[in-house]
Scaffold this motif. Structure first.
Motif, PDB file in Angstrom:
ATOM      1  N   LEU A 157      -6.349   6.406  -2.965  1.00  0.00           N
ATOM      2  CA  LEU A 157      -4.843   6.713  -2.397  1.00  0.00           C
ATOM      3  C   LEU A 157      -5.200   7.449  -1.192  1.00  0.00           C
ATOM      4  O   LEU A 157      -4.357   7.404  -0.347  1.00  0.00           O
ATOM      5  CB  LEU A 157      -4.089   7.391  -3.310  1.00  0.00           C
ATOM      6  N   ARG A 169      -2.420  -1.472  -8.195  1.00  0.00           N
ATOM      7  CA  ARG A 169      -2.553  -1.472  -6.951  1.00  0.00           C
ATOM      8  C   ARG A 169      -1.471  -2.663  -6.408  1.00  0.00           C
ATOM      9  O   ARG A 169      -1.838  -3.771  -6.500  1.00  0.00           O
ATOM     10  CB  ARG A 169      -3.881  -1.969  -6.606  1.00  0.00           C
ATOM     11  N   HIS A 170      -0.674  -2.268  -5.679  1.00  0.00           N
ATOM     12  CA  HIS A 170       0.466  -3.180  -5.369  1.00  0.00           C
ATOM     13  C   HIS A 170       0.271  -4.385  -4.343  1.00  0.00           C
ATOM     14  O   HIS A 170       0.611  -5.314  -4.322  1.00  0.00           O
ATOM     15  CB  HIS A 170       1.690  -2.640  -4.944  1.00  0.00           C
ATOM     16  N   ARG A 171      -0.914  -3.782  -3.619  1.00  0.00           N
ATOM     17  CA  ARG A 171      -1.385  -5.086  -2.724  1.00  0.00           C
ATOM     18  C   ARG A 171      -1.744  -6.255  -3.436  1.00  0.00           C
ATOM     19  O   ARG A 171      -1.651  -7.503  -3.121  1.00  0.00           O
ATOM     20  CB  ARG A 171      -2.630  -4.350  -2.040  1.00  0.00           C
ATOM     21  N   GLU A 215      -9.563   4.449  -8.123  1.00  0.00           N
ATOM     22  CA  GLU A 215      -8.361   4.057  -7.328  1.00  0.00           C
ATOM     23  C   GLU A 215      -7.470   5.255  -6.966  1.00  0.00           C
ATOM     24  O   GLU A 215      -6.740   5.165  -5.651  1.00  0.00           O
ATOM     25  CB  GLU A 215      -7.678   3.081  -8.203  1.00  0.00           C
ATOM     26  N   LEU A 224      -4.067   3.469 -13.177  1.00  0.00           N
ATOM     27  CA  LEU A 224      -5.029   3.524 -12.077  1.00  0.00           C
ATOM     28  C   LEU A 224      -6.272   4.061 -12.583  1.00  0.00           C
ATOM     29  O   LEU A 224      -6.225   4.973 -13.481  1.00  0.00           O
ATOM     30  CB  LEU A 224      -4.551   4.540 -10.969  1.00  0.00           C
ATOM     31  N   ARG A 271       0.967  -1.100  -0.092  1.00  0.00           N
ATOM     32  CA  ARG A 271       0.029  -0.106   0.001  1.00  0.00           C
ATOM     33  C   ARG A 271       0.780   1.131  -0.091  1.00  0.00           C
ATOM     34  O   ARG A 271       0.532   2.147  -0.650  1.00  0.00           O
ATOM     35  CB  ARG A 271      -1.153   0.188   1.164  1.00  0.00           C
ATOM     36  N   ASP A 278       1.837   1.999  -3.314  1.00  0.00           N
ATOM     37  CA  ASP A 278       0.679   2.570  -4.094  1.00  0.00           C
ATOM     38  C   ASP A 278       0.798   4.132  -3.864  1.00  0.00           C
ATOM     39  O   ASP A 278       0.463   4.829  -4.984  1.00  0.00           O
ATOM     40  CB  ASP A 278      -0.658   2.078  -3.798  1.00  0.00           C
ATOM     41  N   SER A 311      -8.079  -5.281   2.000  1.00  0.00           N
ATOM     42  CA  SER A 311      -8.681  -4.583   1.043  1.00  0.00           C
ATOM     43  C   SER A 311      -9.462  -3.387   1.723  1.00  0.00           C
ATOM     44  O   SER A 311      -9.905  -3.405   2.739  1.00  0.00           O
ATOM     45  CB  SER A 311      -9.865  -5.336   0.253  1.00  0.00           C
TER      46      SER A 311
END
Lengths: 337, 260
Positions: B100, A280-282, B96, B92, A218, A221, B112
């Motif tokens: 952030l 999204r790196h997660r 998304e 993104l 995260r 990100d 998540s």
């Protein structure tokens, strides 16, 4: 854009990897079926009381093929992880342990330790080499006037060339006969002759260096819009960068000390994974690792069985597949390079 | 009005040159304060210094807390910043990118986003009128649309201190007015809003107070009708202007006298 949920992706990729591992073990001169592979693994893990597989075939599966296949998966996962992290940290779509000179630096360190008679300390030498090469590449990038993808690659190429020349010199000077050929094949990237202790070493490195990196997803990100944006999102940019670059250098070093400089895996696998997960790196990091693992298992299987009984260094195959994709990425991002 | 942001003795040197030179100012909570001044006056640098993004001397406190004593993550839970330009190569979507803004609130182990995160992101998208664009890739948006997504990202941080560097750049007139109105409503809900602005008429009509920077120093501060005088515009910008009054709001309206 609709994206599959992470759980579904990870589970299907895990299934793919498991199937790949077992199938890959069946490839080779001795005819072995998937069932025998399961039985052997079960017996060695103490899950079944008796081993129905003959001694010889057990040795082929457990001692010869399994450590190598497992090492391939770990090396693939590790390189993909390093590539994805370096791409995010440097905001450079072309970043990869091979292109930024880490792999060559690691090779130099490993060869130097090997020829100095400290074969057991090769992973340490490789880590020192990888870290030094990364430091030099970043320094040269700064001297060129700050980080752009092109400058980083040019810096990486020059450091890579330097390390490769030094490595060649060392080998030419000290290695003879068989060891010469062995070192050369390893330099091109080869998992030939990997034994259990080596497979367990890369696995330990992946778990120790890889898990913390996975958890930083995260924070990575937060780098999407640059360092300033990451800082205002609560990321300690300087500290995280040092930790992650150190972690990738350590992991790359150990992977190279076992598998040699296998190129392009760290570059192409994250790009393919990104098509599915987005940035999204997660999600990206675990998916890239699993994808890299399966990819490496199959390229290594191809390397040892395509031209049987001769064996190809797997680095040649990844380069054959990777270089065109590298060009594709280059063309796609031409406006920013 | 309670004191929100207090800046005292803030100075920034870059390459041996003072970009921002000993700034003291107070930005009240619940209001919009505009930072104006010519190019190179130090507006962006001051905003960065307040957020601790550049090495600076002096001290910055918010509601009595010295910001420098807080960890980055704690600061990011009540401050937000919209940069002048925000570009990315990351794939993104707009949603998304807005999400952030929830990073400072998410734990390392959380796999998540929570339901709260999602609903705050949706609310922020709606606030900047970008709900219809939520699933588009960020790079495919126009400059103005990207700017609004950045503002939505900042709102998703639920900032009590919101700093913006030229947030109306790239925006058409409707979006400029809508954005400033949104910031004003955010301030009326209790937040402290400080923004650098180029357009003096926008600054005059929307900001509760103005701070004028010139050569890295504050040269005037106060409500727009007191700050914006022909003499000040002459001194700071080197232009001649006549100050009119908006017939409806009574706010200053600047008519520039063209040279020659």
């Amino acid at each position: 854009m609709n994206r599959p949920t992470l759980a579904v992706l990870v589970l299907s990729l895990l299934a793919l990897l498991l199937a790949s591992l077992v199938l890959a073990v069946t490839f080779g001169p001795a005819d072995i079926g998937p069932l025998e592979v399961w039985q052997t693994i079960g017996w060695h893990l103490g899950l079944v009381a008796e081993n129905p597989v003959s001694r010889l075939r057990d040795a082929i599966i457990w001692d010869l093929r399994l450590p190598r296949v497992l090492a391939a998966a770990v090396v693939g996962a590790g390189l993909a992880l390093c590539g994805a992290v370096m791409q995010a940290l440097t905001r450079n779509p072309l970043a990869d342990p091979y292109l930024l000179g880490l792999s060559s630096g690691a090779s130099l360190g490993a060869v130097a330790f090997l020829l100095a008679g400290a074969a057991l300390l090769m992973p340490l030498g490789a880590f020192i080499g990888a870290a030094a090469a990364m430091g030099l590449t970043l320094l040269v990038t700064q001297l060129l006037g700050g980080a752009t993808p092109t400058r980083a690659i040019l810096a990486g190429i020059s450091i890579s060339a330097l390390a490769a020349a030094a490595t060649s010199f060392l080998i030419f000077w000290s290695a003879t006969g068989d060891s010469y050929r062995e070192i050369l094949s390893w330099l091109m990237g080869s998992l030939s002759g990997v034994v259990w202790p080596e497979a367990l070493l890369v696995l330990a490195a992946l778990v120790l260096a890889g898990l913390p990196v996975l958890l930083s997803g995260r924070s990575l990100d937060a780098f999407a819009f640059g360092d300033t944006a990451a800082a205002t999102l609560g990321v300690d940019v300087g500290r995280l960068r040092w930790w992650l670059l150190g972690g990738t250098a350590l992991l790359t070093g150990i992977l190279v000390s076992i598998g040699g400089a296998i190129g392009f895996v760290g570059l192409i696998v994250p790009h393919v994974a990104r098509l599915v997960t987005g940035s999204r790196h997660r999600a990206l990091l675990p998916v890239a690792m699993l994808l890299g693992a399966s990819f490496m298992v199959w390229t290594d299987t191809a390397a040892r069985s395509l031209f049987e009984p001769r064996e190809l260094p797997v680095g040649i195959i990844t380069a054959l597949l990777g270089a065109p994709i590298f060009l594709g990425v280059l063309l796609r991002y031409r406006r920013i390079t | 009005m309670s004191v929100g942001l207090e800046v005292s003795g803030v100075a920034v040197q870059l390459g041996g040159r003072a970009i921002v030179d000993g700034i003291d100012m107070v930005v009240p909570a619940g209001s919009v304060t505009g930072l104006i001044g010519p190019n190179g006056a130090g507006k962006s640098t001051l905003l960065r210094a307040i957020l601790g993004l550049v090495p600076a001397m002096g001290s910055v406190s918010f509601c009595g807390t010295d910001l420098a004593t807080l960890p980055r993550r704690a600061r990011a839970q009540f401050t937000a910043f919209v940069e002048q330009n925000s570009e990315t190569d990351a794939r993104l979507t707009a949603r998304e990118a807005v999400m952030l803004g929830r990073i400072p609130f998410q734990s390392v182990w959380q796999a998540s986003p929570s339901a709260d995160d999602l609903s705050l992101a949706e609310a922020a998208l709606a606030a900047v009128e970008m709900t219809a664009f939520a699933d588009r890739l960020y790079q495919t948006l126009s400059g103005g649309e990207q700017q609004r997504i950045q503002i939505a990202r900042a709102l998703a941080q639920q900032p009590r201190l919101l700093l913006l560097d030229e947030p109306t750049n790239h925006l058409d007139v409707h979006a400029q007015l809508a954005t400033l109105d949104l910031l004003r409503r955010h301030a009326q809900a209790g937040a402290t809003v400080l923004l650098a602005l180029h357009d003096l008429n926008l600054a005059a009509s929307f900001c509760d107070s103005l701070v004028v920077l010139h050569g890295g120093r504050p040269v005037a501060a106060g409500p727009p009708e007191l700050v914006l005088t022909p003499a000040l515009l002459r001194q700071v910008y080197g232009v001649d202007a006549t100050i009119l009054r908006h017939p409806g709001t009574g706010r200053p309206l600047i008519a520039y006298d063209l040279p020659g």
